[in-house]
Enzyme design. Structure first.
Site, mmCIF file in Angstrom:
data_model
loop_
_atom_site.group_PDB
_atom_site.id
_atom_site.type_symbol
_atom_site.label_atom_id
_atom_site.label_comp_id
_atom_site.label_asym_id
_atom_site.label_seq_id
_atom_site.Cartn_x
_atom_site.Cartn_y
_atom_site.Cartn_z
ATOM 1 N N THR A 1 -6.160 -2.183 1.226
ATOM 2 C CA THR A 1 -7.101 -1.072 1.468
ATOM 3 C C THR A 1 -6.702 -0.402 2.785
ATOM 4 O O THR A 1 -5.835 0.460 2.791
ATOM 5 C CB THR A 1 -8.575 -1.563 1.523
ATOM 6 O OG1 THR A 1 -8.681 -2.645 2.445
ATOM 7 C CG2 THR A 1 -9.020 -2.024 0.153
ATOM 8 N N LYS B 1 -4.334 -9.567 1.354
ATOM 9 C CA LYS B 1 -4.796 -8.296 1.897
ATOM 10 C C LYS B 1 -5.970 -8.595 2.830
ATOM 11 O O LYS B 1 -6.679 -9.601 2.679
ATOM 12 C CB LYS B 1 -5.196 -7.328 0.795
ATOM 13 C CG LYS B 1 -6.435 -7.631 0.007
ATOM 14 C CD LYS B 1 -7.733 -7.176 0.600
ATOM 15 C CE LYS B 1 -7.665 -5.786 1.156
ATOM 16 N NZ LYS B 1 -8.980 -5.498 1.849
ATOM 17 N N THR C 1 -9.073 -14.121 5.191
ATOM 18 C CA THR C 1 -8.640 -12.884 4.578
ATOM 19 C C THR C 1 -9.549 -12.554 3.412
ATOM 20 O O THR C 1 -10.138 -13.436 2.791
ATOM 21 C CB THR C 1 -7.206 -13.002 4.059
ATOM 22 O OG1 THR C 1 -6.819 -11.733 3.541
ATOM 23 C CG2 THR C 1 -7.108 -14.028 2.948
#
Lengths: 448, 448
Positions: A177, A199, A210
């Site tokens: 993102t 991510k 994460t």
């Protein structure tokens, strides 16, 4: 326990960094597919459109050997609820579907039904015999918005058509993102491959640091062992990292093994030990990558705490340092404001261990002792050395006119802090990022 | 329990704000003196000079009726150690000496001896019969540096010569460091005056939120009652405020009464109840002032939590919101990112109360329900209303070219958040500030 030795890396451009990641192939028995599309989020009332990436991971055959660790946030996303049900159900998995842009957390509609519908779409597109139950869904992005299920179902066949073997880089990129660069690591172990990608850039803290991380392997690790090992590896890696102390509603770490379905014999005890060491190291590297990629991060801070009465206190003291806005801001400015370091440690210990004897506590920064016997050792020469150490760990491009933090990690150096509480035998090493104007700028209007 | 009603204030300039403070006079029996001087901090090796303010508060006669609450940080400053000894010793006080610029925390020399030397200098300059023991020392500023004791002793007589009755504003200004404006409040109670002032802008969190705060009164409150009341008032005010979650090594709240020495009879039980209510309200106003004055603060966030199983959980949930960097950044940008609000609450409760039933939890922002029954109620019209609410609470000067946050509080409006956990009867209201680029900028190089 001092700083962990790291490979020397040095990249002068995004393409040289990406080239280094291209060698990280998917293990045998896995394919990935990615597909992006534009849609109108219902909550924006038709004013704006947004882009969503669909990422599909598919195994050649269903596997029982998978494990997952989820957020402990009290308002978990719908995909986390579905994932927990899959985990408890004990069934086999053959695919994972990940969307970015919308996290499917506490939305107005029925989020679980939306996630299940997407799983069903994946099962149809891939013609999975196990149906929706063989698909694990994960979502990341804005909290509170509804998944555009109809649009996702329209686009899923296109994602399925892109499935291929080889590099995991398309998947590592597609799940991002606000991430600046993909985070991808791979090691050889037990005669096979372990490849992980993650991510996460903001809302990064404990209990699954994460937001989303995936570890794929073609080593045949039995399910029970894999689940135990993944929990321990997460604890020693992602749970020791923090960008901003915010634990996401979506944090998930998923590990899948294709080994048994490839006909490999299950690992024995010795093999498991080797695998766990490799898994833990891989997760640690990925967690550090996530911190290095933190929103606006220009320095990674590594705090090695030892001499603590318990591991929880060691971890908490390290976290107190990397979560102190004052200390983080000072690091951003290459300002060796070690007073704030000591204040953060003292504030934390005053709350959790007020009776602890800290008279023999020492602290080092950049290998130099700066605090011992209750007092600082500071002078102008020390300040200069600390400044140079911090500047050397900066990820900022010194070229004028460049953005404040680079879109790739030029090196893996950290601001190195060692704290010996001299009050026990427990230790823990924590990674965190500095706090920059860019972090505030990114988060002051993330959704626009 | 909803938002606390506040006086309507509106200031269009610093001078109109300062005019409003000028009416806050010292109670009878008190004088204050202030004096600034330039010196060379030893740790800077002669490269730079700095300015230190000395502030002296003096009573006409020694008083037994004083109280103090200190930081729980495990590395407290030397003045805190001296203050604790004075408090335990039970002796009378006749003066308080405050310096800014250097906090005298964990410095290389003997910090306690340095503080005692300064007290001795004050006792000499004021010819106090009680000697150094009748003087309470407080310091605020850079951690780790040594007090320039010789220079302070040279300058103390000049500070003593400025002692005068009347406005407390000179003292409220003189104790500041990075504070944007002085924080001064006064109320009439029990036939006398209570006047309080505070400094603190960064390193502001629980267990004495402000670094230094003083409450002076000419009401005759007996020592034992004063100490009990001050502890409770601190808990309900300063300990419910946070700028950046960092608990200072110097946090101190001191309360002195001149009443008995003025010949007033000691308060009875009814009088004590009236006094405590006034004291608590004064401390609450000062604490809110401190947050409003936070480094780089452009919004004050008020979080009223109710329906919690315990007050500690209510306070913790409120603190989790005002300490979430993501939510704070969103508020800075007038971005109603309520997903981050729910994520912060869920992250905290997942840690401390994982079994809590939150199915009936509701959340409101600006008086509008945004979360109920596990889901958000969001649409474009709601977003617009929340945006307008946040914009209305902004302290930023809308005039182009002005600094990002004003050097005075133009109003007392807050971003109003109400959280009903519907899981108990306890409540707590917490104040915090947003997170801005200016905060980072101030703290990236505070000492230069």
């Amino acid at each position: 326990m001092g700083p962990t030795p790291r490979m020397s890396v040095s990249h002068s451009s995004l393409s040289s960094y990406l080239d280094s990641l291209e060698v990280h192939e998917l293990p045998a028995g896995f394919q990935c597919g990615v597909h992006g599309f534009r849609f109108e989020p219902a909550e924006l009332g038709g004013r704006k459109t947004a882009v969503m990436n669909l990422t599909v991971l598919a195994l050649d055959a269903p596997t029982d050997d998978w494990a997952a660790v989820f957020t402990r946030n009290k308002f978990p996303g719908a995909p986390v609820k579905v994932g927990r049900a899959r985990l408890a159900g004990g069934g086999a998995l053959q695919a994972v579907v990940i969307n970015n842009k919308i996290s499917n957390v506490c939305s107005a509609g029925d989020g679980v039904m939306a996630s299940e519908a997407v799983c069903n779409g994946v099962a149809d597109a891939l013609k999975l015999s196990g149906g929706a139950e063989a698909v694990l869904p994960l979502s990341t992005g804005v909290i509170g918005w509804q998944l555009p299920v109809e649009r996702m179902l329209e686009e899923l066949p296109a994602a399925a058509r892109t499935l291929k073997r080889g590099s995991a880089l398309p998947a590592a990129k597609s799940i991002c993102t606000t991430d600046r660069f993909p985070k991808l690591r791979s090691v050889r172990a037990c005669g096979g491959t372990i490849t992980g990608f993650a991510k996460g850039a903001g809302m990064i803290e404990p209990n699954m640091a994460t937001m989303l991380a995936f570890v794929l392997t073609d080593v045949a690790v039995p399910r029970a062992e894999l689940r135990t090992m993944l929990g321990r590896a997460a604890d020693a890696s992602f749970n020791c990292a923090s960008v901003d102390a915010d634990q996401s509603t979506s944090d998930s770490l998923v590990c899948l093994s294709s080994g048994a379905s490839l006909g490999k014999p299950p690992l024995d005890a010795k093999g498991c030990a080797e695998f766990e060491a490799a898994l833990t190291e891989l997760c640690a590297r990925l967690a550090e990558d996530v911190v290095r990629n933190g929103e606006g991060t220009t320095h990674v801070i590594r705090v090695a705490v030892r001499g603590a009465p318990t591991e929880a206190v060691a971890r908490g003291a390290g976290k107190a340092v990397v979560n102190s806005p004052l200390f983080k801001s000072a690091v951003a400015g290459n300002d060796p404001n070690v007073g704030r370091l000591v204040a953060a440690v003292g504030s934390y210990l005053g709350k959790v261990a007020p009776e602890l004897d800290l008279s023999a506590c020492t602290m080092r920064m950049g290998g130099r002792t700066i605090f011992a016997k209750g007092a600082f050792s500071l002078d102008a020469a020390t300040e200069d050395e600390l400044y140079e150490h911090m500047k050397g760990a900066s990820l900022v491009n010194p070229v004028a006119g460049e953005p404040p933090s680079l879109p790739y990690p030029p090196h893996e150096r950290c601001v190195e802090i060692e704290i010996d509480l001299a009050a026990g035998k427990a230790a823990c090493t924590v990674h965190g990022s500095d706090l920059t104007q860019e972090y505030v700028s990114i988060n002051a209007d993330y959704r626009s």
